[in-house]
Scaffold this active site. Structure first.
Site, PDB file in Angstrom:
ATOM      1  N   SER A   1      -9.320  20.787 -19.961  1.00 29.07           N
ATOM      2  CA  SER A   1      -9.041  19.365 -19.767  1.00 29.07           C
ATOM      3  C   SER A   1     -10.160  18.440 -20.223  1.00 29.07           C
ATOM      4  O   SER A   1      -9.941  17.248 -20.367  1.00 29.07           O
ATOM      5  CB  SER A   1      -8.744  19.094 -18.298  1.00 29.07           C
TER       6      SER A   1
ATOM      7  N   LYS B   1      -1.070  16.841 -10.861  1.00 24.25           N
ATOM      8  CA  LYS B   1      -1.345  16.197 -12.148  1.00 24.25           C
ATOM      9  C   LYS B   1      -0.005  15.853 -12.823  1.00 24.25           C
ATOM     10  O   LYS B   1       0.594  14.850 -12.478  1.00 24.25           O
ATOM     11  CB  LYS B   1      -2.274  17.087 -12.953  1.00 24.25           C
TER      12      LYS B   1
HETATM   13  N1  PLP Z   1      -7.857  24.131 -12.538  1.00 26.78           N
HETATM   14  C1  PLP Z   1      -8.315  23.273 -13.457  1.00 26.78           C
HETATM   15  C2  PLP Z   1      -8.454  23.739 -14.864  1.00 26.78           C
HETATM   16  C3  PLP Z   1      -8.651  21.955 -13.109  1.00 26.78           C
HETATM   17  O1  PLP Z   1      -9.123  21.097 -14.022  1.00 26.78           O
HETATM   18  C4  PLP Z   1      -8.488  21.535 -11.758  1.00 26.78           C
HETATM   19  C5  PLP Z   1      -8.790  20.158 -11.324  1.00 26.78           C
HETATM   20  O2  PLP Z   1      -8.932  19.246 -12.053  1.00 26.78           O
HETATM   21  C6  PLP Z   1      -8.021  22.479 -10.833  1.00 26.78           C
HETATM   22  C7  PLP Z   1      -7.718  23.761 -11.253  1.00 26.78           C
HETATM   23  C8  PLP Z   1      -7.848  22.089  -9.404  1.00 26.78           C
HETATM   24  O3  PLP Z   1      -6.651  21.415  -9.262  1.00 26.78           O
HETATM   25  P1  PLP Z   1      -6.373  20.439  -8.022  1.00 26.78           P
HETATM   26  O4  PLP Z   1      -6.873  19.090  -8.413  1.00 26.78           O
HETATM   27  O5  PLP Z   1      -4.915  20.521  -7.814  1.00 26.78           O
HETATM   28  O6  PLP Z   1      -7.150  21.004  -6.866  1.00 26.78           O
END
Ligand code: PLP
Length: 414
Positions: A189, A248
């Site tokens: 991301s 998201k």
């Molecule tokens: N996995 C990735 C690649 C992330 O970028 C994020 C959070 O941005 C998460 C997991 C965690 O997700 P959550 O915001 O639902 O806790």
């Protein structure tokens, strides 16, 4: 005696000195007006345009989702009332898990209170439960995967980001009969780049490794039914465990995994981060369920997102602005200096009513600080023009301070 006050102050002072003290903006998104929001700053309020939300598709505003949440509150009240283990599993969570399993064509799914917990609980459980397990992890994996792997106490190796040859070198040296898990993300991301999914899966299979893929930033956004990049590339059936988020693209909150029934059962039975915490409230499960069902049937939001993202990228390129070129929806604007990043973000907010949160170390490596721009289907052409014109003006003032700037390319081109 230990001077706690002094100690904490020293730690915080260090963050200030390194220009990476985190400033949280006090904003209120307003139903029906996304991507604008009200900024509350030093007693005043003004309208801003948000360009850094991970509600990528605007599903947090979608009327179908909101109605489902309202109805669930009316019918079931606020909280879940406890952990699933001791207070019962709400029928909406069961339905949500069925819907998620179907989305990924897997036997089963398990919902967690966040994507972070989904990764932490699943990887820590798998790594601990599979005797002598070795986990091979991409060097840019998210903190939640790193924590899960660490807590599992399994032996781990790190392969260079998206480097399949390096992954193979590491796999080759582990005895064939040793159990292994290759853990990586489908879409990273911060740089907005994709994993070479097919190649990683092929090499993992060749050496008998399970594959664990984080689709947090791609689920709901890619694939004909929003199954993510694995669905988009026809690889859903080739991987063992898929992790995703509900906060998201889905627009609510929570996380999940999908996998075979026995893998899900193992994590459900042993994952501390799943067992010992209050379940998602029914209204959240209802919202997520409505969002996923809607996105399985509708392409509109996905198409509109990529259209907006492409317009933003195109206009930035025309102005020679330093973005990473990707073939995903994320547009990283590379500043490469933490102080400048903060200053530019402040000017955009105060002078141009544009909110983009600066991304600094440790979220990204030092020297790669950036403004991470996330377009959505709800950003208008006028908003895009205002963003590009404003960035162009501000960047013009600052770019002379920096040397060697050029448009950067990530590993995947538009
Ligand atoms: N996995 C990735 C690649 C992330 O970028 C994020 C959070 O941005 C998460 C997991 C965690 O997700 P959550 O915001 O639902 O806790």
């Amino acid at each position: 005696m230990f001077d706690y006050t002094k100690y904490f102050d020293t730690c915080l002072d260090r963050l200030h000195a390194e220009k990476r003290y985190r400033i949280f903006r006090n904003i209120a998104r307003e139903r029906g007006n996304f991507p604008t929001a009200k900024l509350n700053d030093s007693g005043t309020t003004k309208t801003i345009t948000v360009w850094c939300s991970n509600d990528y598709l605007g599903m947090g505003q979608n009327t179908v989702v909101l109605k489902a949440i309202h109805d669930a509150v009316e019918q079931f009240g606020a909280g879940a009332g406890g952990t699933r283990n001791i207070s019962g599993t709400h029928k909406l969570i069961v339905e949500l898990e069925d819907e998620l399993a179907d989305l990924h064509n897997k036997e089963a799914a398990l919902v967690f209170t966040s994507g972070y917990i989904a990764n932490e609980a699943s990887l820590s459980t798998l790594g601990a439960m599979i005797k002598d397990c070795v986990i091979i992890s991409d060097s840019e994996n998210h903190a939640s995967m790193i924590e899960g792997i660490r807590h599992s106490k399994a032996k781990k190796f790190i392969f260079r980001h998206n480097d399949v040859d390096h992954l193979e070198e590491l796999l080759k040296d582990i005895p064939k009969e040793t159990p292994k898990i290759v853990a990586f993300e489908a879409l990273y991301s911060m740089d907005g780049d994709r994993a070479p999914l097919k190649e990683i899966i092929d090499v993992s299979k060749k050496y008998g490794a399970l594959t664990y893929v984080d689709e947090t930033h791609s689920v709901a956004l890619y694939g004909p039914r929003g199954g993510g990049l694995l669905e988009d590339t026809g690889l859903l059936d080739e991987v063992d465990i898929i992790q995703g988020g509900l906060g998201k693209g889905v627009g609510v909150v929570g996380g999940f995994i999908t996998a075979s029934r026995r893998i899900v059962d193992l994590i459900r039975s042993h994952g501390a981060g799943f067992i010992f915490t209050t379940a998602l409230p029914p209204m959240v499960a209802a919202g997520a369920l409505a969002s996923i069902r809607y996105l399985k049937e509708n392409q509109t939001e996905r198409i509109a997102l990529l259209t907006t993202a492409n317009k933003v990228k195109q206009k930035m390129l025309e102005r020679d602005l330093p973005i990473l070129l990707t073939d995903t929806h994320i547009v990283p604007f590379m500043v490469r200096d933490s102080q400048l990043c903060q200053e530019i973000a402040d000017i955009l907010l105060h002078d141009f009513n544009i909110y983009i949160q600066p991304i600094n170390y440790p979220t990204v490596p030092r020297g790669s600080e950036r403004l991470r721009i996330t377009p959505s289907p709800l950003h208008t052409d006028k908003m895009i023009d205002h963003l590009v014109n404003s960035l162009s003006k501000v960047w013009g003032r600052y770019s002379e301070k920096l040397t060697g700037l050029s448009i950067m390319e990530s590993n995947v081109r538009v």
